[in-house]
Design a protein around this motif. Structure first.
Motif, short mmCIF file in Angstrom:
data_model
loop_
_atom_site.label_atom_id
_atom_site.label_comp_id
_atom_site.label_asym_id
_atom_site.label_seq_id
_atom_site.Cartn_x
_atom_site.Cartn_y
_atom_site.Cartn_z
N CYS A 534 21.06 -14.22 76.36
CA CYS A 534 20.32 -12.96 76.45
C CYS A 534 21.14 -11.75 75.99
O CYS A 534 20.67 -10.61 76.10
CB CYS A 534 19.84 -12.76 77.88
SG CYS A 534 18.65 -14.03 78.39
N GLY A 547 14.56 -16.61 75.45
CA GLY A 547 14.31 -15.50 76.36
C GLY A 547 14.58 -15.89 77.79
O GLY A 547 15.61 -16.45 78.10
N CYS A 549 15.28 -14.10 80.42
CA CYS A 549 16.55 -13.48 80.80
C CYS A 549 16.50 -12.90 82.20
O CYS A 549 15.44 -12.52 82.69
CB CYS A 549 16.89 -12.36 79.82
SG CYS A 549 16.97 -12.92 78.09
#
Length: 803
Positions: A534, A547, A549
């Protein structure tokens, strides 16, 4: 972008703008406005490749320096939060612009001109403080550059900044490697659960994460080689004296040396070529320092006036027909065997050469030399130096011990107790230990290099692969070469190559052949995706497309729409009962309280200390806080009117965080597993339903050991493939101790009024152990008292959701 990062970048950009204005106005040969910079993979490019790009006009030093500043912004206090870089040189972009101007005129100072360098904060750079990580030295600005910095500047290298370290080169107190009272704990760039090793911890992390082309560390005994090995980079300890030693905060003049810590052998050769060589001021620094009766050249062999061409060793045929000694077990698939095979394939003559350890090695000289050499260093800082002696440093730190002495300063105290009067018994013993120790250390390695046949030079070796005895005490060179990663833990492995005095060219050549034949080093983001996935780097990190995150500062600030007003009390120490009273009395609103907690999450979760405690946020929590405030207002209004108000829920308006194993409608329950990413339950767990019924605000979820710690026996506590490694707020070098590490870390950091974890283990390793490690209260209820419905299970006979 975080305000502090904006400020740093703006300051450097302003300095560059001023410099460029001056250059353009006065120099008709100044470079034209640069074209759009190319996208460069800073993790894989070498210094020589960057030089070729600059020579060809495809890249400028200013552009390159900006790229590294952006990378520092993305990784140092954000993303993995390495905390490696402690200072930036405000003149870095101006220096880069100057070297671009020279290049435009056809002037090239060296093969390293225009490349940025980061260096350990023991090394004096005029205009920047040299703290050694020590609180008393936070305003210690040296009057001149260290000798190696003078050489770097003369060769056109851009001084980018300074790096964290084990305080005073790990010769201060009982601190863990990478910790300093002034600058905090450096995080291992490959595995946040592992100590970064030291004392050049920040140098190791900066090189591993590619925060500069060139990185300088220092070593007295292991402080270059060990962190380089631990973080999967090339580390070279040169012969003591080859790199000028003056202007470096010392431990031991007889063993201290600076050296390269970089991603590749070619960068090690380039940096060594740039910062080494004879320096008359350095010769004067060592002259007579050892005391009466000691020959300077017996301690530091005379430095060659003409350096070898280290870059010429970068040849895959370097070892052909040459003899190399080796020792150790040649187990198939081991780093040693792989390196051995590479050298054989390249034509080397490999001969087994066992380690020679001469008997009678005397005691260490470090404590005695530390007293003498630290005093000597302070006395040469200039009239504005805040500290003039080791005794004064100790006194100042003790007067501010809460900030200066978390782990004490016992090693410096012991050094101060040494009687450094030249005629004292301690001094006489020191000189004996120094001379005999050097003789024996030199003898052991020299005999190995000569194959223990001093009268027959025909069987000498150019290097030793494996081990030697007392290399650091001898002050002889060693290079460590990355050899990939452990197959179960992905932790770094390496091999070492040794030489005798000033054999750097030979060991570089051997290391280069091994490196080029194996090419086993990978980028940290490839080895440990959860730590880097991230981070906002250019190009993007491997697996960035996934993603998922942990919440970042920028996300939180978009949610808040601005920085909340400061509270009149501390969220780290206020109790839930105290907060409830404030909410009922109208001294704070649920919205303001929730905003304050969210802001703390933004500042600490993936920023600042980057504890990675919080996995996800309830993005509707502020709306829910507004509804809670309506209920609270009605309660207060009814009370004022003399009505008997309906008692609000016992947790009304209190933000709560839960382990990422409790089902919460509209939020994923992943247990930190990639396999469960995006899995959203149809309804709340019973625990969450009861919390909501009591008026609690579900603020978000906390990271857990993957699948509550039963995913893999080799996985560290607090780690998951999706959420990364939770760090303990009070001591980021320590393990968070259990699967509920995220909840314990969140409580310790004051990220919610209440947090809820889970305990399954019979030995209290999942909830109570993390609470103990974080210094917070943990309560494990009787199994069955708290409902397990909607909770990711481990063992139903033992699972106990708990606070």
């Amino acid at each position: 972008m975080h305000r502090s990062r904006r400020a740093a970048t703006a300051l450097l950009s302003l300095a560059m703008a001023v410099a460029l204005t001056a250059v353009t106005a006065s120099d008709p040969a100044a470079a034209k406005p640069p074209h759009k910079p190319p996208v460069i993979d800073l993790e894989r490019v070498t210094g020589l490749q960057l030089q070729s790009m600059m020579d060809a006009g495809r890249l400028t030093s200013v552009q390159l320096t900006k790229m590294y500043l952006d990378r520092i912004n993305a990784l140092n206090k954000s993303g993995p939060g390495l905390n490696a870089v402690t200072q930036l040189n405000k003149n870095a972009l101006a220096e880069a612009a100057y070297y671009d101007r020279l290049r435009a005129r056809g002037i090239k100072l060296s093969p390293a001109m225009g490349l940025p360098v980061l260096m350990k904060d023991l090394i004096d750079v005029k205009g920047m403080y040299t703290s050694a990580g020590n609180f008393s030295l936070r305003n210690s600005y040296p009057a001149q550059d260290a000798g190696l910095v003078k050489k770097l500047r003369a060769n056109g290298v851009v001084i980018l900044g300074k790096l964290g370290l084990s305080e005073y080169a790990n010769f201060f107190g009982s601190q863990p490697s990478g910790f300093a009272n002034l600058t905090g704990q450096v995080v291992n760039a490959v595995d946040a659960d592992q100590n970064p090793s030291g004392s050049s911890s920040g140098s190791g992390a900066a090189a591993a994460a590619s925060l500069a082309t060139l990185v300088v560390g220092t070593e007295t005994s292991g402080s270059i080689i060990s962190p380089s090995s631990a973080q999967g980079i090339v580390g070279l300890r040169p012969t003591v004296g080859l790199v000028p030693g003056y202007g470096i905060a010392p431990i031991s003049a007889s063993q201290d040396t600076a050296g390269p810590m970089v991603g590749t052998v070619s960068d090690a050769a380039l940096l060594l070529q740039t910062m080494s060589g004879y320096d008359p001021q350095n010769e004067a620094y060592y002259a007579g320092i050892w005391g009466p009766g000691v020959n300077d050249t017996d301690i530091i062999p005379p430095v060659p006036h003409v350096l070898p061409d280290y870059l010429s060793a970068l040849d895959v045929d370097f070892v052909r027909g040459k003899r190399i000694g080796y020792n150790g077990t040649l187990t198939e698939g081991s780093p040693l065997k792989i390196a051995y095979d590479a050298l054989v394939q390249a034509g080397a003559i490999m001969v087994e050469r066992p380690v020679i350890s001469p008997p009678g090695m005397p005691g260490s000289v470090l404590s005695w030399e530390a007293h003498r050499d630290i005093d000597h260093y302070y006395q040469h800082l200039g009239p504005q130096a805040p500290i003039k002696s080791l005794a004064e440093e100790i006194a100042v730190n003790q007067s501010e011990e809460h900030q200066a002495l978390k782990f004490g300063n016992g090693t410096h105290q012991a050094a101060l107790a040494q009687d450094i009067n030249p005629d004292s018994p301690a001094a006489i013993q020191y000189r004996n230990n120094l001379v005999v120790g050097k003789q024996l250390a030199h003898q052991g390695i020299d005999r190995m290099m000569a194959n223990d046949t001093p009268d027959d030079s025909g069987d000498d070796f150019i290097a030793i692969l494996g081990s030697v005895s007392n290399g650091a005490r001898a002050g002889y060179p060693q290079i460590t070469v990355p050899m990939g990663y452990n197959s179960t833990t992905r932790r770094t492995v390496n091999v070492n190559v040794h030489g005798a005095a000033y054999d750097e060219r030979d060991i570089l050549g051997v290391a280069y052949v091994i490196e080029q034949a194996t090419k086993l080093r990978q980028t940290p983001g490839t080895v440990n995706p959860s730590m880097y996935r991230c981070a906002r780097t250019v190009p993007a990190q491997p697996f960035a497309k996934r993603g998922a995150c942990n919440p970042t500062y920028d996300q939180v600030m978009r949610m808040l729409g601005g920085r909340p007003a400061p509270l009149a009390f501390s969220l780290e120490t206020e109790t839930a009962a105290g907060l409830r009273t404030k909410l009922l009395d109208g001294k704070i609103s649920a919205v303001d309280l929730t905003r304050a907690y969210l802001y703390r999450i933004g500042l600490t979760n993936a920023e600042g200390p980057a504890t990675q405690a919080v996995r996800d946020l309830n993005w509707d929590v502020l709306k829910e806080a507004k509804e809670a405030d309506k209920v609270l207002k009605k309660y207060r209004d009814d009370k004022k009117r003399g009505k008997k108000p309906k008692a609000p829920g016992p947790l009304l308006g209190l933000p709560v965080l839960l382990d990422d194993s409790f089902d919460t409608r509209s939020m994923s329950t992943t247990g930190g597993s990639i396999a469960l990413e995006g899995l959203k339950p149809a309804k709340d767990s019973t625990v969450v339903a009861k919390l909501k019924a009591a008026g609690a605000l579900i603020l978000g979820k906390t990271n857990v050991s993957e699948l509550n710690g039963v995913f893999s026996s080799t996985m560290p506590k607090g780690y998951s493939s999706l959420g990364g490694q939770v760090l303990l707020p009070s001591d980021t070098d320590k393990t968070p101790a259990g699967s509920s590490g995220g909840s314990a870390a969140a409580t310790a950091s004051g990220l919610a009024a209440l947090t809820i974890g889970m305990e399954t283990s019979t030995d209290t390793a999942q909830l109570l152990a993390p609470a103990d490690a974080a210094g917070v209260v943990g309560l494990k209820p009787t199994v069955g008292l708290v409902s397990r419905t909607g909770v990711l299970p481990v063992a139903k006979s033992q699972d106990s959701p708990a606070r």
